[in-house]
Design a protein around this motif. Structure first.
Motif, mmCIF file in Angstrom:
data_model
loop_
_atom_site.group_PDB
_atom_site.id
_atom_site.type_symbol
_atom_site.label_atom_id
_atom_site.label_comp_id
_atom_site.label_asym_id
_atom_site.label_seq_id
_atom_site.Cartn_x
_atom_site.Cartn_y
_atom_site.Cartn_z
ATOM 1 N N UNK A 1 10.321 13.524 11.572
ATOM 2 C CA UNK A 1 9.420 12.641 12.327
ATOM 3 C C UNK A 1 9.310 11.241 11.738
ATOM 4 N N UNK A 2 10.098 10.954 10.740
ATOM 5 C CA UNK A 2 9.988 9.677 10.038
ATOM 6 C C UNK A 2 10.155 8.480 10.968
ATOM 7 N N UNK A 3 11.204 8.492 11.760
ATOM 8 C CA UNK A 3 11.494 7.359 12.644
ATOM 9 C C UNK A 3 10.415 7.188 13.702
ATOM 10 N N UNK A 4 9.975 8.308 14.274
ATOM 11 C CA UNK A 4 8.942 8.246 15.308
ATOM 12 C C UNK A 4 7.632 7.722 14.733
ATOM 13 N N UNK A 5 7.298 8.143 13.518
ATOM 14 C CA UNK A 5 6.073 7.682 12.874
ATOM 15 C C UNK A 5 6.144 6.182 12.604
ATOM 16 N N UNK B 1 0.850 -1.193 0.000
ATOM 17 C CA UNK B 1 0.000 0.000 0.000
ATOM 18 C C UNK B 1 0.884 1.241 0.000
ATOM 19 N N UNK B 2 0.622 2.125 -0.959
ATOM 20 C CA UNK B 2 1.289 3.425 -1.022
ATOM 21 C C UNK B 2 0.223 4.497 -0.882
ATOM 22 N N UNK B 3 0.433 5.435 0.012
ATOM 23 C CA UNK B 3 -0.483 6.567 0.154
ATOM 24 C C UNK B 3 0.110 7.793 -0.522
ATOM 25 N N UNK B 4 -0.652 8.351 -1.460
ATOM 26 C CA UNK B 4 -0.246 9.633 -2.032
ATOM 27 C C UNK B 4 -0.819 10.717 -1.129
ATOM 28 N N UNK B 5 0.040 11.532 -0.539
ATOM 29 C CA UNK B 5 -0.392 12.490 0.483
ATOM 30 C C UNK B 5 0.142 13.883 0.171
ATOM 31 N N UNK B 6 -0.499 14.877 0.795
ATOM 32 C CA UNK B 6 -0.071 16.259 0.587
ATOM 33 C C UNK B 6 0.625 16.847 1.794
ATOM 34 N N UNK B 7 0.521 16.182 2.957
ATOM 35 C CA UNK B 7 1.208 16.694 4.147
ATOM 36 C C UNK B 7 1.357 15.576 5.178
ATOM 37 N N UNK B 8 2.106 15.853 6.218
ATOM 38 C CA UNK B 8 2.422 14.847 7.233
ATOM 39 C C UNK B 8 1.182 14.463 8.042
ATOM 40 N N UNK B 9 0.350 15.426 8.353
ATOM 41 C CA UNK B 9 -0.833 15.153 9.183
ATOM 42 C C UNK B 9 -1.766 14.163 8.489
ATOM 43 N N UNK B 10 -2.079 14.404 7.206
ATOM 44 C CA UNK B 10 -2.985 13.497 6.497
ATOM 45 C C UNK B 10 -2.352 12.120 6.347
ATOM 46 N N UNK B 11 -1.034 12.081 6.158
ATOM 47 C CA UNK B 11 -0.331 10.799 6.059
ATOM 48 C C UNK B 11 -0.482 10.009 7.350
ATOM 49 N N UNK B 12 -0.311 10.675 8.480
ATOM 50 C CA UNK B 12 -0.405 10.016 9.784
ATOM 51 C C UNK B 12 -1.808 9.480 10.044
ATOM 52 N N UNK B 13 -2.811 10.306 9.764
ATOM 53 C CA UNK B 13 -4.205 9.909 10.005
ATOM 54 C C UNK B 13 -4.563 8.672 9.188
ATOM 55 N N UNK B 14 -4.258 8.707 7.894
ATOM 56 C CA UNK B 14 -4.624 7.585 7.024
ATOM 57 C C UNK B 14 -3.835 6.321 7.363
ATOM 58 N N UNK B 15 -2.545 6.479 7.633
ATOM 59 C CA UNK B 15 -1.710 5.311 7.938
ATOM 60 C C UNK B 15 -2.139 4.655 9.244
#
Length: 593
Positions: A275-279, A218-232
């Motif tokens: 925040x990559x590692x923490x996420x 699964x790859x998420x195409x995202x526009x910012x970190x917040x939306x990436x975090x929520x969806x993931x």
């Protein structure tokens, strides 16, 4: 993956068979699976070309959409594997695809260095051993697919009875991918669709097997970190792992444009970097708990890639993004529209793109989805739209119905680009007795919508001689504004060499830096938005514009602080970039709410 770039999805038809053209060289690309009619026709076309058996999957068949998509993806998988094996079988030949595979790799690729050393070997036995080792390490590019989560039309049977959630467009497309033999990824774009995520939870291939391998990623195409975090997190709670975040510029990209609230690519990538590692740790913990609850084995921590795309135009920009933001790869989309070896652009449209000026590329409201859409003024679809208006017949015949979402006038949804909708809407408009200027403004807004279902497929039919007698020749194309700086027809080798800095296709072009281009696009967007809302401003809108402006100001400050790093890692003129930032700052200051 030995290449540090991929080719993103390009409309419906432009990259529909790109894997057949580039995957054997190790280059990954993305196929749209929105249009099952297109996939079925392309399966027939390529089956005939490769002398493969073909049996029509008719529209009347139960679950035909999923079946068609599965059949086409399986054909791509079979043909690419066949190409790759044939290429390996000709490794001893002095020229050919095997050598092209290595020629296209970046010079610092370990695999390429091993290939170069192998060529220097004079001992036949040692050379044969080295060649065998190389073959074991080589792999074709991935055949990934794209699903726009919001393109999820409900479907009905012949008696207008709802077929059920499992047969909506997005879910059926996902089933088509999930049932295919591909070991690849689905790129989910256009936001969050809980129903789609719930369906994915039922698909076995999205879970790790006994060896910990995830066959469908699964790859998420995202526009910012917040939306990436929520969806993931939503996916992780279902036991589904996001293998890659594909960060796309909100405005400096092709296709539909999902503008952020003033968040710019540089600061967004900086946040991912920090925040990559923490996420990763946070998601893995949630993911592990979900798998345990499902009585599934928890694999060791899976990889999670970060890539970016949208407006990249030079090898220096490519290297900077990878090196400074520690990206795994970057996407190069629109420039490949000028590479006939890789994509499907008909001759007339290709010629128009080559000779286009910067003002020919613009953001429009032409998409029936109600989302801004990157358009091209010289497209034949735009000319057809104007001709139909002049003849008093605005709108398009609606045959595919993928974008039917409007129920203003009908019980079943229809498309806002359709002749039916525009006739009804214009009739309503005429009865309002509006002042001439207001009437014209609303008339243009209604008739601006165009048929993307047909327009984004026409080029591949024209290029391959597949257009049926009564089908429209009108081509819709959606390149990003960055394409304005490219003005030639290029070979695959030339474009790849440009990406890796072995040649420069833009030597005579005065092109601002990637970040400056996006910043200016956002300032123009803000100006137009404020201007359009001036007569109807309220507290909520003022707050929105103020926040938008503040985010852009913070973005400018960020880029000023980044200048020493830019200077250190590239040959860019820092003085020129600083001057452009000051100019942008002044333009932003003049944006009064």
């Amino acid at each position: 993956m030995y290449h540090t770039f991929h080719i993103p999805v390009l409309g419906l038809g432009y990259s529909i068979d790109t894997p057949l053209k580039v995957a054997r060289y190790g280059i990954s690309s993305v196929v749209s699976i929105v249009d099952d009619e297109l996939t079925e026709r392309m399966r027939k076309f390529h089956s005939a070309a490769q002398q493969e058996d073909y049996t029509l999957i008719a529209k009347k068949e139960t679950d035909c959409r999923a079946l068609r998509i599965t059949a086409y993806l399986n054909l791509l998988d079979k043909l690419v594997k066949g190409q790759f094996e044939a290429m390996l079988g000709k490794a001893d030949e002095p020229a050919g695809d095997f050598h092209t595979y290595f020629e296209l790799l970046p010079d610092d690729s370990v695999l390429k260095l091993e290939y170069t050393e192998m060529l220097k070997m004079t001992d036949p036995a040692a050379r044969a051993t080295a060649l065998s080792a190389l073959k074991q390490k080589m792999s074709p590019g991935s055949i990934d697919v794209n699903i726009m989560s919001k393109v999820d039309k409900a479907n009905y049977d012949g008696q207008d009875e709802y077929l059920g959630d499992a047969y909506t467009d997005a879910l059926a497309a996902m089933r088509g991918f999930a049932n295919s033999r591909l070991n690849a990824a689905v790129i989910i774009s256009a936001g969050l669709n809980p129903r789609l995520y719930g369906y994915m939870e039922q698909c076995a291939d999205f879970y790790p097997d006994t060896s910990g391998t995830i066959n469908k990623q699964i790859i998420l195409k995202v526009s910012d970190f917040r939306s990436a975090t929520i969806q993931a997190k939503l996916l992780a709670k279902k036991g589904l792992w996001v293998s890659e975040f594909r960060v796309e510029s909100g405005l400096n990209c092709g296709g539909h444009a999902f503008a952020t609230e003033g968040f710019l690519l540089g600061p967004i990538l900086e946040e991912f970097k920090e925040k990559r590692s923490a996420l990763l740790e946070e998601l893995y913990e949630v993911y592990g708990m979900a798998l345990t609850a499902k009585h599934r084995a928890v694999p060791s921590k899976p990889l999670q890639r970060i890539t970016a795309q949208g407006g990249i135009g030079t090898a220096e920009e490519h290297r900077f993004l990878l090196n400074y933001y520690q990206l795994d790869a970057a996407g190069w989309g629109s420039p490949f529209l000028l590479v006939p070896e890789a994509t499907n652009v008909d001759d007339d449209t290709l010629e128009a793109l080559v000779n286009a000026e910067q003002e020919d590329f613009y953001l429009s409201n032409s998409s029936p989805l109600g989302v801004l859409f990157n358009s091209f003024k010289q497209s034949s679809m735009e000319q057809q739209r104007l001709d139909r208006i002049a003849k008093g017949r605005p709108g398009s015949p609606c045959t595919k119905k993928f974008l039917c979402t409007n129920t203003e006038f009908t019980a079943l949804p229809i498309c806002t680009a359709s002749r039916e909708y525009q006739h009804l809407k214009l009739k309503e408009l005429e009865n309002q007795a509006l002042p001439a200027a207001e009437y014209q403004q609303q008339f243009e807004a209604i008739t601006e919508k165009v048929c993307l279902c047909e327009g984004l497929c026409a080029a591949v039919y024209l290029k391959n001689g597949m257009l049926k007698s009564k089908e429209s020749k009108a081509v819709s194309i959606c390149p990003g504004p960055n394409l304005a700086y490219f003005s030639g027809k290029y070979s695959l080798k030339e474009m790849v060499q440009h990406i890796y800095g072995k040649t420069n296709l833009l030597t005579t072009v005065n092109r601002p830096n990637l970040f400056i281009n996006e910043l200016n696009l956002y300032i123009d967007y803000l100006k137009k938005d404020i201007s359009a809302q001036l007569s109807d401003l309220n507290t909520k809108k003022i707050k929105y514009f103020t926040k938008f402006k503040e985010q852009l100001e913070q973005g400018i400050s960020y880029y000023k602080q980044l200048l020493p790093v830019l200077k250190e890692q590239s040959s860019i003129s820092v003085h020129e970039v600083y001057k452009q930032l000051l100019l942008a700052e002044q333009q932003l200051e003049n944006c009064k709410v």
